[in-house]
Write an enzyme that holds these catalytic residues in place. Structure first.
Site, PDB file in Angstrom:
ATOM      1  CB  ALA A 166      -5.675  23.270   6.243  1.00  0.00           C
TER       2      ALA A 166
ATOM      3  N   GLY B  20     -10.307  23.139   3.621  1.00  0.00           N
ATOM      4  CA  GLY B  20      -9.748  24.250   2.847  1.00  0.00           C
ATOM      5  C   GLY B  20      -9.895  24.067   1.347  1.00  0.00           C
TER       6      GLY B  20
ATOM      7  CD  GLU C 216     -12.682  26.622   4.675  1.00  0.00           C
ATOM      8  OE1 GLU C 216     -11.623  25.966   4.769  1.00  0.00           O
ATOM      9  OE2 GLU C 216     -13.134  27.305   5.610  1.00  0.00           O
TER      10      GLU C 216
ATOM     11  CD  GLU D 108     -12.952  22.460   7.893  1.00  0.00           C
ATOM     12  OE1 GLU D 108     -14.090  21.940   7.771  1.00  0.00           O
ATOM     13  OE2 GLU D 108     -12.404  23.120   6.987  1.00  0.00           O
TER      14      GLU D 108
HETATM   15  N1  COA Z   1      -3.369  17.120   5.205  1.00  0.00           N
HETATM   16  C1  COA Z   1      -2.218  16.422   5.103  1.00  0.00           C
HETATM   17  N2  COA Z   1      -2.114  15.250   4.454  1.00  0.00           N
HETATM   18  C2  COA Z   1      -3.237  14.760   3.885  1.00  0.00           C
HETATM   19  C3  COA Z   1      -4.470  15.418   3.957  1.00  0.00           C
HETATM   20  C4  COA Z   1      -4.517  16.664   4.645  1.00  0.00           C
HETATM   21  N3  COA Z   1      -5.638  17.392   4.739  1.00  0.00           N
HETATM   22  N4  COA Z   1      -5.405  14.679   3.305  1.00  0.00           N
HETATM   23  C5  COA Z   1      -4.763  13.591   2.849  1.00  0.00           C
HETATM   24  N5  COA Z   1      -3.454  13.637   3.189  1.00  0.00           N
HETATM   25  C6  COA Z   1      -2.396  12.658   2.882  1.00  0.00           C
HETATM   26  C7  COA Z   1      -2.509  11.408   3.725  1.00  0.00           C
HETATM   27  O1  COA Z   1      -1.933  11.610   5.006  1.00  0.00           O
HETATM   28  C8  COA Z   1      -1.769  10.418   2.875  1.00  0.00           C
HETATM   29  O2  COA Z   1      -0.378  10.643   3.015  1.00  0.00           O
HETATM   30  P1  COA Z   1       0.638   9.391   3.207  1.00  0.00           P
HETATM   31  O3  COA Z   1       0.466   8.558   1.941  1.00  0.00           O
HETATM   32  O4  COA Z   1       1.992  10.021   3.313  1.00  0.00           O
HETATM   33  O5  COA Z   1       0.176   8.662   4.418  1.00  0.00           O
HETATM   34  C9  COA Z   1      -2.142  10.843   1.464  1.00  0.00           C
HETATM   35  O6  COA Z   1      -2.553  12.200   1.551  1.00  0.00           O
HETATM   36  C10 COA Z   1      -3.287  10.041   0.873  1.00  0.00           C
HETATM   37  O7  COA Z   1      -4.387  10.136   1.761  1.00  0.00           O
HETATM   38  P2  COA Z   1      -5.173   8.857   2.328  1.00  0.00           P
HETATM   39  O8  COA Z   1      -5.862   9.263   3.594  1.00  0.00           O
HETATM   40  O9  COA Z   1      -4.261   7.670   2.393  1.00  0.00           O
HETATM   41  O10 COA Z   1      -6.234   8.642   1.139  1.00  0.00           O
HETATM   42  P3  COA Z   1      -7.661   7.926   1.254  1.00  0.00           P
HETATM   43  O11 COA Z   1      -8.123   7.758  -0.152  1.00  0.00           O
HETATM   44  O12 COA Z   1      -7.595   6.739   2.121  1.00  0.00           O
HETATM   45  O13 COA Z   1      -8.612   9.013   1.995  1.00  0.00           O
HETATM   46  C11 COA Z   1      -9.506  11.220   2.399  1.00  0.00           C
HETATM   47  C12 COA Z   1      -8.909  10.228   1.378  1.00  0.00           C
HETATM   48  C13 COA Z   1      -9.681  12.563   1.698  1.00  0.00           C
HETATM   49  C14 COA Z   1     -10.878  10.723   2.876  1.00  0.00           C
HETATM   50  C15 COA Z   1      -8.569  11.337   3.610  1.00  0.00           C
HETATM   51  O14 COA Z   1      -7.245  11.590   3.130  1.00  0.00           O
HETATM   52  C16 COA Z   1      -8.916  12.449   4.554  1.00  0.00           C
HETATM   53  O15 COA Z   1      -9.853  12.318   5.310  1.00  0.00           O
HETATM   54  N6  COA Z   1      -8.142  13.565   4.524  1.00  0.00           N
HETATM   55  C17 COA Z   1      -8.324  14.670   5.450  1.00  0.00           C
HETATM   56  C18 COA Z   1      -9.523  15.494   5.071  1.00  0.00           C
HETATM   57  C19 COA Z   1      -9.718  16.600   6.077  1.00  0.00           C
HETATM   58  O16 COA Z   1     -10.025  16.405   7.246  1.00  0.00           O
HETATM   59  N7  COA Z   1      -9.548  17.839   5.598  1.00  0.00           N
HETATM   60  C20 COA Z   1      -9.755  19.015   6.385  1.00  0.00           C
HETATM   61  C21 COA Z   1      -8.488  19.504   6.947  1.00  0.00           C
HETATM   62  S1  COA Z   1      -8.780  20.996   7.887  1.00  0.00           S
END
Ligand code: COA
Length: 259
Positions: free
Chosen positions: A65, A110, A113, A133
């Site tokens: 999400a 999500g 999911e 989460e």
């Molecule tokens: N919601 C909103 N934006 C997200 C996102 C999410 N769930 N996951 C990644 N992004 C965005 C980042 O903010 C970043 O945006 P920006 O370039 O404008 O700053 C872009 O996507 C790239 O992500 P980044 O974190 O820089 O990539 P990474 O390779 O360093 O890390 C992940 C990848 C997947 C480990 C990391 O993005 C992450 O932990 N995301 C969230 C996962 C999460 O908690 N999901 C559950 C949500 S309920």
């Protein structure tokens, strides 16, 4: 149509692609609305028999999400937020046509999911799965606490949901979360080929298979057996059943009419 997803139809199948690669295909309200519209139209499109869903870009299927939207929620709106995602994912699960998730990278929160709401998950060897989460101070809200235990068992579901740890594609395959593993460059082509093979099968029987197997997740064992017999009986009343059995007896390929 919105550009946050793309939808292509050919050879009896549709390919839906989540298209926010710069945000790792995070699922915001616009994406959920677009998925709702796309799957609603696919449900009634008789030319589409099976669906593949994947993510644009090399890194992610969907990283969950959208956390910037999530951050704005409070207790009442958070419940509505979860229910909105659940409705869209239930629509996918209940589409009446097989849906294959081609998981090309991160499938987190999500995103995991969404993949679990599909009937099968094919993954690239670079895919990673998780329900992180807990690390945001919440729980999975788009069906993860219910679908994950059904797929991997209670003990592994507890471990993944409580720890928030990611697992790689090989581990996900070993757990039964993933059906098939492919090299990244082969994933979508192989998923499409499988979807096309299913699209060539008897349409009413495909629908009946989904309905009967879905009952296993919804009702008691005895009710499920009753449903199976009823659905089996229904398929015995179709022209395709007569054609399939006749074709076998005549040693020829069946030609399905979908009746
Ligand atoms: N919601 C909103 N934006 C997200 C996102 C999410 N769930 N996951 C990644 N992004 C965005 C980042 O903010 C970043 O945006 P920006 O370039 O404008 O700053 C872009 O996507 C790239 O992500 P980044 O974190 O820089 O990539 P990474 O390779 O360093 O890390 C992940 C990848 C997947 C480990 C990391 O993005 C992450 O932990 N995301 C969230 C996962 C999460 O908690 N999901 C559950 C949500 S309920």
């Amino acid at each position: 149509m919105s550009t946050v997803i793309t939808l292509e139809r050919s050879n009896g199948i549709a390919v839906v692609t989540l298209n926010r690669p710069d945000k790792l295909n995070a699922l915001n309200a616009e994406v959920l609305d677009a998925l709702d519209d796309a799957f609603t139209s696919l449900a009634s499109d008789a030319d589409v028999r099976t669906v593949v869903i994947t993510g644009a870009g090399p890194k992610a299927f969907a990283a969950g999400a959208d956390i910037s939207e999530l951050h704005e929620q409070d207790a009442p709106s958070g419940k509505r937020f979860a229910e909105r995602g659940q409705r869209v994912f239930n629509l996918i699960e209940r589409l009446g046509k097989p849906v294959i998730a081609a998981v090309n990278g991160f499938a987190l929160g999500g995103g995991c999911e969404l993949a679990m709401a599909c009937h099968m998950r094919f993954a690239s060897t670079t895919a990673r799965f998780g329900q992180p989460e807990i690390n945001l101070g919440i729980i999975p809200g788009y069906g993860g606490t219910q679908r994950l235990p059904r797929l991997v068992g209670m003990a592994k579901a507890y471990e993944l949901v409580l720890s928030g740890d990611m697992i790689d594609a090989t581990q996900a395959h070993r757990l039964g979360l993933v059906n098939r593993l492919y090299a990244p460059e082969e994933l979508v082509a192989q998923s499409v080929a499988f979807a096309e093979a299913l699209a060539a099968k008897a349409p009413l029987a495909l629908y009946a298979c989904l309905e009967a197997v879905q009952a296993a997740g919804d009702v008691s064992g005895l009710e499920g057996l009753y449903m199976e017999a009823s659905i089996f009986g229904r398929t015995c009343g179709t022209a395709d059943f007569k054609e399939g059995t006749q074709a076998f007896l005549e040693k020829r390929t069946a030609s399905w009419s979908g009746r």
